[in-house]
Design a protein around this motif. Structure first.
Motif, PDB file in Angstrom:
ATOM      1  N   ILE A 226       0.733  -1.299  -0.062  1.00 25.88           N
ATOM      2  CA  ILE A 226       0.057  -0.050   0.050  1.00 25.88           C
ATOM      3  C   ILE A 226       0.719   1.217   0.061  1.00 25.88           C
ATOM      4  O   ILE A 226       0.358   2.400  -0.445  1.00 25.88           O
ATOM      5  N   ASP A 227       2.080   1.126   0.334  1.00 24.71           N
ATOM      6  CA  ASP A 227       2.978   2.253   0.411  1.00 24.71           C
ATOM      7  C   ASP A 227       4.287   2.283  -0.420  1.00 24.71           C
ATOM      8  O   ASP A 227       4.888   3.400  -0.415  1.00 24.71           O
ATOM      9  N   ARG A 228       4.212   1.450  -1.434  1.00 20.83           N
ATOM     10  CA  ARG A 228       5.146   1.173  -2.484  1.00 20.83           C
ATOM     11  C   ARG A 228       4.894   0.481  -3.422  1.00 20.83           C
ATOM     12  O   ARG A 228       4.131  -0.410  -3.286  1.00 20.83           O
ATOM     13  N   LYS A 229       5.765   0.527  -4.399  1.00 20.31           N
ATOM     14  CA  LYS A 229       5.259  -0.155  -5.883  1.00 20.31           C
ATOM     15  C   LYS A 229       5.758  -1.494  -5.564  1.00 20.31           C
ATOM     16  O   LYS A 229       6.706  -1.997  -4.723  1.00 20.31           O
ATOM     17  N   GLY A 230       5.202  -2.642  -6.326  1.00 20.03           N
ATOM     18  CA  GLY A 230       5.514  -3.949  -6.003  1.00 20.03           C
ATOM     19  C   GLY A 230       4.533  -4.787  -6.953  1.00 20.03           C
ATOM     20  O   GLY A 230       3.357  -4.578  -7.110  1.00 20.03           O
ATOM     21  N   ASP A 231       4.883  -5.844  -7.472  1.00 19.74           N
ATOM     22  CA  ASP A 231       3.852  -6.620  -8.186  1.00 19.74           C
ATOM     23  C   ASP A 231       2.772  -7.453  -7.406  1.00 19.74           C
ATOM     24  O   ASP A 231       3.174  -7.606  -6.066  1.00 19.74           O
ATOM     25  N   LEU A 232       1.832  -7.798  -7.825  1.00 21.36           N
ATOM     26  CA  LEU A 232       0.645  -8.354  -7.108  1.00 21.36           C
ATOM     27  C   LEU A 232       1.130  -9.808  -6.711  1.00 21.36           C
ATOM     28  O   LEU A 232       2.186 -10.240  -7.040  1.00 21.36           O
ATOM     29  N   ARG A 233       0.655 -10.253  -5.521  1.00 19.67           N
ATOM     30  CA  ARG A 233       0.913 -11.682  -5.014  1.00 19.67           C
ATOM     31  C   ARG A 233       0.421 -12.489  -6.135  1.00 19.67           C
ATOM     32  O   ARG A 233      -0.508 -12.173  -7.218  1.00 19.67           O
ATOM     33  N   VAL A 234       0.763 -13.742  -6.089  1.00 16.66           N
ATOM     34  CA  VAL A 234       0.345 -14.994  -6.924  1.00 16.66           C
ATOM     35  C   VAL A 234      -1.152 -15.007  -7.128  1.00 16.66           C
ATOM     36  O   VAL A 234      -1.736 -15.133  -5.971  1.00 16.66           O
ATOM     37  N   LEU A 235      -1.588 -14.984  -8.139  1.00 19.51           N
ATOM     38  CA  LEU A 235      -3.291 -14.844  -8.493  1.00 19.51           C
ATOM     39  C   LEU A 235      -3.559 -16.177  -8.884  1.00 19.51           C
ATOM     40  O   LEU A 235      -2.868 -16.977  -9.515  1.00 19.51           O
ATOM     41  N   VAL A 236      -4.795 -16.777  -8.404  1.00 13.23           N
ATOM     42  CA  VAL A 236      -5.468 -17.892  -8.997  1.00 13.23           C
ATOM     43  C   VAL A 236      -6.552 -17.391  -9.826  1.00 13.23           C
ATOM     44  O   VAL A 236      -7.784 -16.879  -9.594  1.00 13.23           O
ATOM     45  N   TRP A 237      -6.451 -17.879 -11.149  1.00 12.92           N
ATOM     46  CA  TRP A 237      -7.393 -17.665 -12.211  1.00 12.92           C
ATOM     47  C   TRP A 237      -8.511 -18.730 -12.247  1.00 12.92           C
ATOM     48  O   TRP A 237      -8.126 -19.738 -11.905  1.00 12.92           O
ATOM     49  N   PRO A 238      -9.524 -18.482 -12.735  1.00 15.44           N
ATOM     50  CA  PRO A 238     -10.631 -19.639 -13.134  1.00 15.44           C
ATOM     51  C   PRO A 238      -9.905 -20.737 -13.753  1.00 15.44           C
ATOM     52  O   PRO A 238      -9.197 -20.616 -14.702  1.00 15.44           O
TER      53      PRO A 238
END
Length: 798
Positions: free
Chosen positions: A625-637
């Motif tokens: 929330i306070d700095r840049k960074g890639d999203l955590r690993v996502l689960v797609w359908p």
């Protein structure tokens, strides 16, 4: 790192006793370890970021600053200032006649010099200059006796140093030398330690301050008791209407939040002269019923404001009615952009406008590089109003909306299936869903049946729909696996955690069969709405709840007989000025609606949802929330293994790849989907012994107790307990190292207060104490040591 204090068998995979996979996987682990494949996996997961400081950085404790001693400086400075002012007032009062004469005969500068000279003179009325010294006087008397001078004693009383002075002796007539002089010398008085005026004033001020604090605490307690005893008699009750749909989750959840909010506010503000009284009406989800409820509240109850209704469609007519009667309509759930306080001044939205989430969705689309998006929304004011903002936001990031899919609110299963088939075969596979809970649940259920919740499909939901998993539970999570949603970010606080506990207890008592565990963001906004309205009512100083009669008194309709509220305009203005830290975050209205903030990005996984990142106006889409960074690993359908990723999983997959045969694996999460395990590690291992699981993959430490129930593979990673110390802590040490524990500001403040206190003591003692007189250098030296214990109580000697 300083060695290992204790060492265990390392991490291994657990299998049932006698499993043939143990030996094969152990050989596979040896192979990937010798080939450095494990090292590469370790670098992948543990070498990206470092939270330790570099070796060049010295580690030191925080310095003490001025703020750490601000209270002490305040007490010392205030006490010294009071003593200075009291002594100055005493000096001016004693010499008021002399000062008046000086001022009347001289100009400013001569007056100032003469006043300073007057202050520099000894204060002969002080106790230190009044005392006579018997020993010196007896010596002078003997000298006069040797020279033949004598004094005639007073017949009324013997001559003594207690009632006879040297001046009187010199004025006494001489007598015959033969007459002896008898001197009655009083014995020397014992050594006394008088209290200096500064110390006396300090003690008096301390006692006065202590008395004031004690009295104020007692007064607050008694005032609180009186206010609680007479609250019902003295508080002005202000009626407020509430219109909710009792058949919906949001209606029930929000009503419980509002009741708790009213109780909390009254408990925290016992001295307020106003108290809200909430009058609930059920809208039934119908526009006509909602309008009838609003008219009833205004005409019969004479409410000063109305909280609600829930939907934007219901709110449209009520807003116009509020404008006509000047009764503020405050909604925490009607988010449609078609409602605006600029068009209807008496409408106040204590929720985030739907248009705010359009940028968030566009940022997610840009992050993953999607070029085409299809919105799927309900055909109502709530659904239609957001689409223009979404189109603009997507165009800003280079994406396009080639098709729009509208679904009627009361659509049948066949209509939903037809719409889904059209989407499946004709358009892109990235969808944004913007609709109400009930319609969305039916929609995703049919999409799953048609195979559209599989791999290569992307589904995103707006924040009005993201909480469906909390409200409907596992049935909703089952049909929405892999869905990506956004919701307003609410910072976790102790106040919020305590509120959740109280809310669950009360909600489950009122709704016995409910499975809802969270008040949702709408419930938190409802809580903050009650607090904000209570503050605004108090600041408005409402004394009457009357309405001005309408000019059309002969009309037979209820609308024309209501009239206009006499306090509505002031209440609306005070509501816009409310600013406080609420349960959902900062509460501040800008142009009649709640100021928006950061969004939370969540992923539906397992039986719930988990946070994968944030969106802020500064950093955009980020893991933090306070700095840049890639999203955590996502689960797609259609990606059942998506959530099961990490160091241990990659090692296990690499080991399986080394086996000469295929092993079918189905991963099962041992947790609640929010990062919390369903039990301990020992309990997890024991599940293999009970044959509930075929194996355990994770950071399972190999220990003797566990090996009694399961077989472990060879360790793929060492483990143990180590001591971590700073790599380098060699700050430069010199003769001035003693200054470093305190900041420069604290040193300067200490020096300034030392000089200031010394001046105050000198000012008080200068006219009455010989030790504070003499040459300037002597006075400066005495003032600089005046704060030591021996100087505060000087000993007078004979």
């Amino acid at each position: 790192m300083v060695g290992q204090l204790t060492k265990t068998g390392g991490f291994g995979f657990a299998f049932p006793k006698g499993s043939p996979l143990v030996s094969d996987l152990s050989r596979a682990i040896l192979n990937i370890t010798e080939s450095n494949e494990v090292s590469e996996i370790q670098r992948k997961w543990f070498s990206d970021e470092s939270t330790c400081p570099s070796q060049d950085n010295s580690l030191s404790s925080n310095q003490l600053g001025f703020q750490s001693f601000a209270g002490l400086f305040l007490i010392t400075g205030t006490t010294s200032l009071c003593a200075f002012l009291l002594h100055l007032a005493s000096f001016l009062y004693k010499n008021r006649y002399k000062l008046r004469n000086i001022a009347s005969q001289n100009s400013f500068m001569p007056t100032l010099r003469l006043t300073a000279k007057l202050f520099d003179d000894k204060d002969l009325s002080a106790h230190t200059f009044k005392r006579a010294r018997p020993k010196d006087e007896s010596i002078k008397a003997e000298k006069r006796d040797t020279n033949g001078s004598s004094c005639e004693p007073n017949s009324a009383s013997p001559l003594s140093m207690s009632n006879y002075t040297f001046e009187e002796a010199r004025r006494t007539p001489s007598v015959e030398p033969a007459s002896p002089i008898v001197l009655e010398i009083e014995p020397a008085s014992p050594i006394r330690i008088p209290i200096s005026p500064a110390l006396l004033l300090l003690l008096l001020l301390s006692l006065l301050l202590l008395s004031l604090v004690t009295w104020s605490q007692s007064a607050v307690v008694h005032a609180g008791d009186r206010s609680r005893r007479g609250e019902s008699a003295t508080s002005r009750v202000v009626d407020v209407g509430v219109i909710l749909d009792a058949k919906t989750w949001i209606g029930n959840v929000s009503w419980t939040c509002m009741q708790i909010a009213l109780e909390d506010f009254d408990k925290a503000h016992t001295g307020y002269g106003t108290r809200l009284s909430l009058h609930l009406r059920d809208s039934g989800g119908d526009v006509v019923t909602t309008a009838a409820a609003a008219v009833d509240l205004m005409k019969n109850v004479r409410v000063q404001a109305i909280i609600g209704p829930q939907t934007s469609t219901e709110a449209k007519f009520i807003v116009e009615l509020g404008n006509r009667t000047q009764v503020p309509i405050i909604s925490f759930s009607a988010k449609s952009t078609s409602l605006s306080s600029q068009q209807t001044p008496y409408f106040i939205r204590t929720a985030w406008n739907d248009s705010t989430q359009a940028k968030v969705i566009a940022s997610i689309v840009q992050t993953f590089g999607w070029r085409e998006v299809v919105p799927v929304y309900e055909d109502t004011d709530y659904g239609n109003a957001m689409i223009p903002y979404l189109i603009d936001a997507l165009q800003d990031v280079g994406a396009h909306m080639l098709h729009r899919c509208k679904i009627p609110l009361e659509a049948t299963d066949q209509e939903i299936i037809a719409t889904l088939l059209n989407l499946k075969y004709n358009w892109t596979r990235v969808f944004v869903v913007h609709m109400s809970y009930n319609l969305a649940f039916k929609f995703f259920k049919k999409a799953k049946d048609l195979g559209m919740m599989e791999y290569s499909y992307v589904w995103m939901t707006t924040y009005g729909l993201t909480d469906i998993v909390d409200l409907m539970g596992p049935p909703a999570a089952e049909v929405m696996q892999g869905v990506l949603g956004i919701k307003p970010y609410v910072r976790e606080t102790d106040k919020l955690r305590d509120f959740r506990v109280r809310w669950r207890k009360r909600y489950w008592q009122e709704n016995l069969n409910s499975s809802i565990t969270e008040p949702t963001v709408f419930g938190l906004w409802a809580y903050d709405t009650v607090w904000a309205l209570a503050i605004a009512v108090h600041n408005t100083r409402i004394t009457s709840s009357s309405f001005r009669n309408s000019d059309t008194s002969s009309s037979s309709t209820d609308l024309t007989r209501i009239g206009q509220s006499q306090t509505g305009e002031r209440l609306r203005e005070k509501m816009s000025e409310v600013n406080f830290s609420g349960m959902a975050g900062k509460f501040r209205l800008i142009e009649g609606q709640l100021q928006s903030g950061a969004f939370e990005i969540v992923n539906v996984v397992g039986k719930g949802k988990r946070r994968v990142g944030f969106w802020t106006s500064v950093h955009g889409v980020s893991r933090y929330i306070d700095r840049k960074g890639d999203l955590r690993v996502l689960v797609w359908p259609g990606d059942p293994d998506g959530v099961f990723r990490g160091y241990c999983i990659d090692v296990f997959k690499a080991a399986l790849h080394e086996l000469p045969y295929n092993v079918s694996v189905t991963y099962v999460l041992y947790g609640d989907g929010h990062g919390n395990m369903n039990g301990t590690y020992d309990e997890l291992v024991y599940q293999v012994y009970l044959k509930n699981f075929d194996a355990v993959v994770g950071d399972i430490t190999i220990i003797a107790n566990r090996s009694l129930y399961v077989d472990f593979t060879l360790p793929y990673s060492e483990s143990g307990v180590s001591m971590v110390v700073p790599i380098k802590d060699q700050p430069h040490k010199d003769a001035w190292t003693f200054l470093k524990p305190l900041t420069a500001n604290l040193w300067l403040a200490t020096g300034a207060f030392f000089v200031y206190t010394g001046f105050v003591v000198w000012f008080i003692e200068h006219r009455s104490n010989e030790e504070f007189r003499g040459r300037p250098a002597q006075q400066l030296a005495q003032s600089s040591t005046s704060l030591s214990p021996h100087s505060c109580s000087p000993i007078e000697r004979e």
